[in-house]
Motif scaffolding. Structure first.
Motif, PDB file in Angstrom:
ATOM      1  N   LYS A 213       0.832  -1.205   0.000  1.00  0.00           N
ATOM      2  CA  LYS A 213       0.000   0.000   0.000  1.00  0.00           C
ATOM      3  C   LYS A 213       0.871   1.262   0.000  1.00  0.00           C
ATOM      4  O   LYS A 213       0.577   2.227  -0.717  1.00  0.00           O
ATOM      5  CB  LYS A 213      -0.949   0.004   1.197  1.00  0.00           C
ATOM      6  N   GLN A 214       1.924   1.253   0.798  1.00  0.00           N
ATOM      7  CA  GLN A 214       2.801   2.419   0.864  1.00  0.00           C
ATOM      8  C   GLN A 214       3.432   2.740  -0.488  1.00  0.00           C
ATOM      9  O   GLN A 214       3.626   3.913  -0.832  1.00  0.00           O
ATOM     10  CB  GLN A 214       3.909   2.195   1.901  1.00  0.00           C
ATOM     11  N   HIS A 215       3.755   1.698  -1.251  1.00  0.00           N
ATOM     12  CA  HIS A 215       4.441   1.893  -2.517  1.00  0.00           C
ATOM     13  C   HIS A 215       3.492   1.767  -3.715  1.00  0.00           C
ATOM     14  O   HIS A 215       3.948   1.681  -4.859  1.00  0.00           O
ATOM     15  CB  HIS A 215       5.604   0.911  -2.639  1.00  0.00           C
ATOM     16  N   SER A 216       2.204   1.749  -3.439  1.00  0.00           N
ATOM     17  CA  SER A 216       1.159   1.788  -4.480  1.00  0.00           C
ATOM     18  C   SER A 216       1.258   0.637  -5.472  1.00  0.00           C
ATOM     19  O   SER A 216       1.050   0.809  -6.681  1.00  0.00           O
ATOM     20  CB  SER A 216       1.212   3.128  -5.223  1.00  0.00           C
ATOM     21  N   TYR A 217       1.568  -0.560  -4.973  1.00  0.00           N
ATOM     22  CA  TYR A 217       1.531  -1.739  -5.824  1.00  0.00           C
ATOM     23  C   TYR A 217       0.099  -2.264  -5.863  1.00  0.00           C
ATOM     24  O   TYR A 217      -0.518  -2.449  -4.810  1.00  0.00           O
ATOM     25  CB  TYR A 217       2.456  -2.831  -5.292  1.00  0.00           C
ATOM     26  N   PRO A 218      -0.454  -2.539  -7.042  1.00  0.00           N
ATOM     27  CA  PRO A 218      -1.835  -3.036  -7.112  1.00  0.00           C
ATOM     28  C   PRO A 218      -1.977  -4.521  -6.804  1.00  0.00           C
ATOM     29  O   PRO A 218      -3.100  -5.019  -6.691  1.00  0.00           O
ATOM     30  CB  PRO A 218      -2.221  -2.750  -8.565  1.00  0.00           C
ATOM     31  N   THR A 219      -0.878  -5.238  -6.658  1.00  0.00           N
ATOM     32  CA  THR A 219      -0.928  -6.672  -6.381  1.00  0.00           C
ATOM     33  C   THR A 219      -1.777  -6.963  -5.148  1.00  0.00           C
ATOM     34  O   THR A 219      -1.589  -6.361  -4.093  1.00  0.00           O
ATOM     35  CB  THR A 219       0.485  -7.234  -6.180  1.00  0.00           C
ATOM     36  N   ALA A 260     -12.303  -4.354  11.337  1.00  0.00           N
ATOM     37  CA  ALA A 260     -11.184  -4.350  10.401  1.00  0.00           C
ATOM     38  C   ALA A 260      -9.913  -3.954  11.146  1.00  0.00           C
ATOM     39  O   ALA A 260      -9.845  -2.887  11.746  1.00  0.00           O
ATOM     40  CB  ALA A 260     -11.451  -3.377   9.259  1.00  0.00           C
ATOM     41  N   VAL A 261      -8.943  -4.834  11.134  1.00  0.00           N
ATOM     42  CA  VAL A 261      -7.661  -4.571  11.794  1.00  0.00           C
ATOM     43  C   VAL A 261      -6.707  -3.867  10.838  1.00  0.00           C
ATOM     44  O   VAL A 261      -5.904  -3.018  11.258  1.00  0.00           O
ATOM     45  CB  VAL A 261      -7.044  -5.896  12.300  1.00  0.00           C
ATOM     46  N   MET A 262      -6.814  -4.195   9.571  1.00  0.00           N
ATOM     47  CA  MET A 262      -5.913  -3.636   8.562  1.00  0.00           C
ATOM     48  C   MET A 262      -6.678  -2.673   7.667  1.00  0.00           C
ATOM     49  O   MET A 262      -7.855  -2.886   7.365  1.00  0.00           O
ATOM     50  CB  MET A 262      -5.300  -4.766   7.726  1.00  0.00           C
ATOM     51  N   ALA A 263      -5.993  -1.624   7.230  1.00  0.00           N
ATOM     52  CA  ALA A 263      -6.623  -0.629   6.369  1.00  0.00           C
ATOM     53  C   ALA A 263      -5.579   0.003   5.467  1.00  0.00           C
ATOM     54  O   ALA A 263      -4.399   0.075   5.806  1.00  0.00           O
ATOM     55  CB  ALA A 263      -7.306   0.444   7.212  1.00  0.00           C
ATOM     56  N   ASP A 264      -6.030   0.456   4.316  1.00  0.00           N
ATOM     57  CA  ASP A 264      -5.142   1.119   3.355  1.00  0.00           C
ATOM     58  C   ASP A 264      -5.058   2.603   3.706  1.00  0.00           C
ATOM     59  O   ASP A 264      -5.576   3.456   2.996  1.00  0.00           O
ATOM     60  CB  ASP A 264      -5.682   0.925   1.938  1.00  0.00           C
ATOM     61  N   ASP A 265      -4.393   2.879   4.812  1.00  0.00           N
ATOM     62  CA  ASP A 265      -4.280   4.264   5.272  1.00  0.00           C
ATOM     63  C   ASP A 265      -2.828   4.664   5.517  1.00  0.00           C
ATOM     64  O   ASP A 265      -2.535   5.544   6.324  1.00  0.00           O
ATOM     65  CB  ASP A 265      -5.105   4.471   6.542  1.00  0.00           C
ATOM     66  N   HIS A 266      -1.925   3.996   4.807  1.00  0.00           N
ATOM     67  CA  HIS A 266      -0.501   4.243   5.019  1.00  0.00           C
ATOM     68  C   HIS A 266      -0.014   5.365   4.101  1.00  0.00           C
ATOM     69  O   HIS A 266      -0.463   5.493   2.960  1.00  0.00           O
ATOM     70  CB  HIS A 266       0.298   2.970   4.746  1.00  0.00           C
ATOM     71  N   PRO A 267       0.924   6.189   4.564  1.00  0.00           N
ATOM     72  CA  PRO A 267       1.467   7.260   3.708  1.00  0.00           C
ATOM     73  C   PRO A 267       2.188   6.671   2.508  1.00  0.00           C
ATOM     74  O   PRO A 267       2.838   5.623   2.609  1.00  0.00           O
ATOM     75  CB  PRO A 267       2.436   7.996   4.640  1.00  0.00           C
ATOM     76  N   ARG A 268       2.050   7.307   1.349  1.00  0.00           N
ATOM     77  CA  ARG A 268       2.670   6.805   0.128  1.00  0.00           C
ATOM     78  C   ARG A 268       4.149   7.161   0.080  1.00  0.00           C
ATOM     79  O   ARG A 268       4.553   8.262   0.457  1.00  0.00           O
ATOM     80  CB  ARG A 268       1.973   7.377  -1.094  1.00  0.00           C
ATOM     81  N   LEU A 269       4.940   6.208  -0.406  1.00  0.00           N
ATOM     82  CA  LEU A 269       6.389   6.374  -0.511  1.00  0.00           C
ATOM     83  C   LEU A 269       6.821   6.044  -1.933  1.00  0.00           C
ATOM     84  O   LEU A 269       6.166   5.255  -2.630  1.00  0.00           O
ATOM     85  CB  LEU A 269       7.104   5.437   0.469  1.00  0.00           C
ATOM     86  N   PRO A 270       7.937   6.617  -2.394  1.00  0.00           N
ATOM     87  CA  PRO A 270       8.442   6.259  -3.729  1.00  0.00           C
ATOM     88  C   PRO A 270       8.911   4.803  -3.741  1.00  0.00           C
ATOM     89  O   PRO A 270       9.401   4.274  -2.733  1.00  0.00           O
ATOM     90  CB  PRO A 270       9.610   7.218  -3.941  1.00  0.00           C
ATOM     91  N   ARG A 271       8.746   4.158  -4.878  1.00  0.00           N
ATOM     92  CA  ARG A 271       9.164   2.758  -4.985  1.00  0.00           C
ATOM     93  C   ARG A 271      10.689   2.655  -5.040  1.00  0.00           C
ATOM     94  O   ARG A 271      11.341   3.464  -5.700  1.00  0.00           O
ATOM     95  CB  ARG A 271       8.563   2.119  -6.236  1.00  0.00           C
ATOM     96  N   PRO A 272      11.256   1.650  -4.383  1.00  0.00           N
ATOM     97  CA  PRO A 272      12.712   1.443  -4.452  1.00  0.00           C
ATOM     98  C   PRO A 272      13.088   0.832  -5.795  1.00  0.00           C
ATOM     99  O   PRO A 272      12.228   0.444  -6.586  1.00  0.00           O
ATOM    100  CB  PRO A 272      12.973   0.467  -3.308  1.00  0.00           C
ATOM    101  N   SER A 273      14.370   0.731  -6.062  1.00  0.00           N
ATOM    102  CA  SER A 273      14.829   0.081  -7.283  1.00  0.00           C
ATOM    103  C   SER A 273      14.426  -1.391  -7.257  1.00  0.00           C
ATOM    104  O   SER A 273      14.295  -2.001  -6.188  1.00  0.00           O
ATOM    105  CB  SER A 273      16.349   0.206  -7.423  1.00  0.00           C
ATOM    106  N   VAL A 274      14.232  -1.967  -8.429  1.00  0.00           N
ATOM    107  CA  VAL A 274      13.741  -3.338  -8.548  1.00  0.00           C
ATOM    108  C   VAL A 274      14.791  -4.333  -8.039  1.00  0.00           C
ATOM    109  O   VAL A 274      15.989  -4.191  -8.299  1.00  0.00           O
ATOM    110  CB  VAL A 274      13.389  -3.631 -10.027  1.00  0.00           C
ATOM    111  N   LEU A 275      14.321  -5.347  -7.312  1.00  0.00           N
ATOM    112  CA  LEU A 275      15.213  -6.399  -6.817  1.00  0.00           C
ATOM    113  C   LEU A 275      15.875  -7.129  -7.985  1.00  0.00           C
ATOM    114  O   LEU A 275      15.204  -7.500  -8.953  1.00  0.00           O
ATOM    115  CB  LEU A 275      14.421  -7.422  -6.002  1.00  0.00           C
ATOM    116  N   THR A 276      17.149  -7.366  -7.876  1.00  0.00           N
ATOM    117  CA  THR A 276      17.837  -8.204  -8.861  1.00  0.00           C
ATOM    118  C   THR A 276      17.715  -9.672  -8.430  1.00  0.00           C
ATOM    119  O   THR A 276      17.358  -9.983  -7.285  1.00  0.00           O
ATOM    120  CB  THR A 276      19.320  -7.848  -8.949  1.00  0.00           C
ATOM    121  N   GLU A 277      18.020 -10.563  -9.355  1.00  0.00           N
ATOM    122  CA  GLU A 277      17.995 -11.980  -9.011  1.00  0.00           C
ATOM    123  C   GLU A 277      18.969 -12.282  -7.868  1.00  0.00           C
ATOM    124  O   GLU A 277      18.649 -13.059  -6.952  1.00  0.00           O
ATOM    125  CB  GLU A 277      18.355 -12.824 -10.231  1.00  0.00           C
TER     126      GLU A 277
END
Length: 317
Positions: A213-219, A260-277
């Motif tokens: 949620k913080q990094h706005s991933y739709p997964t 509801a214990v969990m909620a999408d109320d987290h501050p948004r952060l920029p996404r980090p660089s993609v994990l390498t293998e």
């Protein structure tokens, strides 16, 4: 007061972790998930005999003698999924063989084949999820499948590196395993002094959900593998929860307030660089629990797939 199950459905999408049609009818989940263990259990209970016969007939017409059993197994999983889809309004997850967990190309081929069979039987693409183990190779296969419009459910997720790699690959949904994480920690600690708030499986899912949620991933985060309803309720509000019939029954029979214990109320952060293998494999290497439980899960699913193949072989002859 509504049952705990009815209240839970207000906060999370409830998914049935079963192939039992009667249980699905009773609990009315939105979706259902299957795996080789669930399919094997259903067959051993005497269900899906018509689907087994149909799968064998189809395999005889569409496969070489050497491939009849494997082809029939794939067809059977699709036909079982078809029956489940008659009972749920949403999606069904169908798993590629666990033996392909370290073969990207073979996983893409298998997933594409399962998807094509569903489509030929009239199932719309948005109702199909192809289930793949969250190895590096499986995640890369899911990346390819998603690019072809085939949505995936990445299973056997035990840590954030797996979850993050799935999100970065554009995977539709992940299944982080709660109970199996707890199992490992109970064995490692030599005691079971865990409750819902310090359960390492619960905390892992909360961390993954927050990160997405913080990094706005739709997964989609679909918590799985629950050991008790305390774990389920501690994750109320998570995107989806896939729950066994035994725990669904407990939730349906009890009346107590469910918030509801969990909620999408987290501050948004920029996404980090993609994990390498290399980073992914190192993160798994440094996490004994994930390394052990991922390998164990793949072995278990493969063992049940072999038992399924043995049943199909017996029926064939």
């Amino acid at each position: 007061m509504p049952s705990m199950l009815e209240q839970l459905k207000r906060h999370s999408t409830v998914v049935a972790d079963t192939g039992d049609i009667e249980a699905i009818k009773r609990f009315q989940p939105a979706d259902a998930t299957t795996n080789p263990s669930i399919i094997l259990k259903a067959l051993q209970s005497g269900h899906y005999s018509e689907q087994l016969a149909a799968a064998l007939n189809w395999a005889r017409e569409n496969a070489t003698p050497a491939e009849i059993v494997n082809t029939a197994c794939d067809r059977l999983t699709v036909l079982m999924g078809l029956e489940i889809l008659k009972q749920v309004p949403g999606k069904v997850s169908t798993e590629v063989p666990a033996s392909l967990s370290f073969d990207t190309c073979a996983t893409v081929e298998s997933g594409s084949n399962l998807f094509a069979q569903y489509r030929e039987l009239g199932i719309s693409a948005e109702r199909i999820l192809i289930k793949v183990a969250a190895t590096w190779e499986g995640i890369q296969a899911a990346r390819v499948l998603e690019s072809k419009g085939i949505h995936c459910n990445l299973t056997l997720v035990f840590n954030q590196a797996q979850a993050r790699a799935c999100a970065e690959a554009g995977v539709y949904l992940i299944s982080p395993f709660v109970g199996r994480i707890l199992d490992w920690h109970v064995k490692a600690a030599g005691h079971n002094n865990f409750n819902a708030e310090n359960d390492p499986g619960v905390l892992s899912v909360r961390d993954i959900y927050r990160y997405f949620k913080q990094h706005s991933y739709p997964t989609v985060v679909m918590a799985a593998s629950f050991r008790n309803i305390g774990e389920v309720l501690a994750l109320s509000g998570c995107d989806r929860l896939t729950i066994s019939p035994a725990l669904l029954e407990q939730l349906a029979q009890q009346e107590a307030q469910v918030n509801a214990v969990m909620a999408d109320d987290h501050p948004r952060l920029p996404r980090p660089s993609v994990l390498t293998e290399e980073q992914f494999r190192w993160a798994l290497n440094q996490d004994a629990m994930t390394t052990e439980k991922l390998a164990e899960g793949i072995r278990q699913f493969h063992a049940d797939h072999l038992k399924l193949a043995a049943l199909v072989t017996q029926a064939l002859h």
